[in-house]
Motif scaffolding. Sequence first.
Motif, short mmCIF file in Angstrom:
data_model
loop_
_atom_site.label_atom_id
_atom_site.label_comp_id
_atom_site.label_asym_id
_atom_site.label_seq_id
_atom_site.Cartn_x
_atom_site.Cartn_y
_atom_site.Cartn_z
N GLU A 1 0.74 -1.34 0.04
CA GLU A 1 0.26 0.08 -0.19
C GLU A 1 0.79 1.42 -0.02
OE1 GLU A 1 -2.18 -0.54 3.40
OE2 GLU A 1 -4.21 -1.45 2.48
N LEU A 2 1.62 1.03 0.80
CA LEU A 2 3.35 2.52 0.54
C LEU A 2 3.24 2.43 -0.91
CD1 LEU A 2 4.63 4.80 2.31
CD2 LEU A 2 6.39 2.95 2.57
N GLU A 3 4.30 1.49 -0.77
CA GLU A 3 4.23 1.35 -2.86
C GLU A 3 3.35 1.66 -3.48
OE1 GLU A 3 6.48 -1.63 -6.63
OE2 GLU A 3 5.65 -1.89 -4.44
N PHE A 4 2.31 1.86 -3.64
CA PHE A 4 1.13 2.31 -4.44
C PHE A 4 0.68 3.44 -4.16
CE2 PHE A 4 -3.41 4.29 -4.17
CZ PHE A 4 -3.97 3.38 -5.45
N ASN A 5 1.24 4.57 -2.86
CA ASN A 5 0.89 5.79 -2.36
C ASN A 5 2.10 6.62 -3.04
OD1 ASN A 5 -1.16 5.15 -1.20
ND2 ASN A 5 -0.91 4.68 0.91
#
Length: 459
Positions: free
Chosen positions: A236-240
Motif C-alpha cells: 500500500e505504501l508502494e501504491f501511494n
Amino acid sequence: MSVKLSRTSIIIRALAWFIPFMSLAQQPDPVLKELINKALEKSHSLNINNLSSEQVRKDQQLAKAVFIPKVTFSGSFTRLDDDITFDENTQNLLIGAQQLLIKEAIGLPFNSPFPSNIPLTEVPNLQDKNILRSAVDLDWILFSGFEARNAIKASKHKEASLNYLGIAERDKIALKIIETYDKLALVHASKKVLNTTDKYLKEQENYVKKAIENGLATPISRKKIELAQQQLASKELEFNQNITLLIEVLHQLTDESRKDLALLNPQLQSFSNITDSVEKRNEIKALEEAEQATIYLSKMEKSSFIPKIALKGHYEFIEDDLSLLDPKWFIGVGIRWNVFDGFESKLKSEKSILESQKYRAQIEEAEEMIALSIVKAQLEYESSLQNTKMIEKEIDLASATYTMVNKQYKNNLAAINDVLDALTDLEKANFKLQQSYFNQRSALTAMLHAKGVLKSFYN
C-alpha cells in the motif's frame, strides 16, 4: 507556474472518474489529449527548437539583405603638420604661365616686362592642413555569383529540418505523457486487488483468533497473518508512492496542479482495430532536409569562383577642404573575380559533400531501424492480444470457480476461506487483464510512433 484550468477542463476531469479509457484506434481520451497539449505548450525543448528556427529565418533575411543597397554617412576632421603644396620650381612655372596668359590677354609681347600693377593669383595648395570631411557612400551588390541564392536555399532546408525535428520532439513528449498516464491507470487498477487482499486478511485474522481460542490453531498462524498484513502495508505504501511519483511526473511535464491531477482516475481497455496507414517519420524528413542544406552549402562554396558585380558611389558634402585631386562625387560599377584562393573554397565544398553523405548514411540506417521497430511493435501487439485472450479465459475460470464456491458456502459445503481465496484469485486475474491492456497500449503506441501517425493524439 501552475496553469489555471478552464471550467470545461474541470468538467472533463470530473468525468474522468466515470468515463472509461478510450481505445487508441478510436477517439483519444479527451483528458489524455488535453494533458499532451499542455505538455507541448510547456516543453522547454520545443521552445528551444522554435528559437533555433527563428535564428535560421534571420540567417535567410541576412542572405537576402546582401542585395539591398548599403548607405553610409561619414564625417572626419584631420590636421596635417603643414599644407601640401607644389615645389618651388613648379610654383614659379605656374606663376610664369599665369603672367604669359595675362600679357597675351592685354596685348603685350611675351618678352616685355610684366606690369607691376596687375595682381597675380597665388598658386593654391594641393591640400590644406586642416581637413573637414562629410560624405555619403553607396555600396550595392548587383550579382553575388549565386552565393547568396545558394545560402538562402541552404538556410531554408535547415529551417525545414529544425521544424521536422520539432514535430518529432512533439511525438516523444506525447509518448511520455501516454506512458505515464497508462501507468497511472495500471496503479489505480492495483488498488482493487489491495482492497480485496485487505478484506481477506481481516477475515483470516478473525478466523485464526477464534481458532486459537478454541484450540484449533497455534500462535504461529497469527504471526503468519501479521506478516501478511505487514507485506500488504508495504504494498500500500508502494501504491501511494507510485501515485505520488506519477502525479509529480505529469505535473512537471504539463504544469497542471497536483490537486487536479490527483482527481484523475484513468482506466484501461483493449483495442478492436489499428490503423494500417504509414507515413514517413519526421526524423527521416529532418535528415533529408539537412542533407539538402549541406548540398547547397557545397554549391555556395563553389560559387566563390564566379565573378561578383557591385556598384559603388560617393558624394562629398563639404567641397572647400577637398584637395585639388579629390572629386566631389563619383559612381562606378566594379567586378571582383576570385581566381585562386589556395584551394580554400574547394576544401570547404568537399567537406560539405562529406557531411551530406553522412546524412544519407544516417537516413538509410534510420529507415532500417524504423522498419524493424514496426515489425517488433506488430509482433508485441499480436502477443499482447493473444495474452489478453488467455487471461480472459483465466477470468472465466476464476469467475466460475468463485460462483461455484460461493454457492457451496451458502449451502454449508465450503468454508469462508475457500470463498475468499476464490475471490482473491478472481481479482488477481482481473488485474492481470489490466496489465495485458497496458502492454497492448505500449505496443500500439510504439507502432503508431514507428509508422509516423502518432500525431492524431494532439492535432
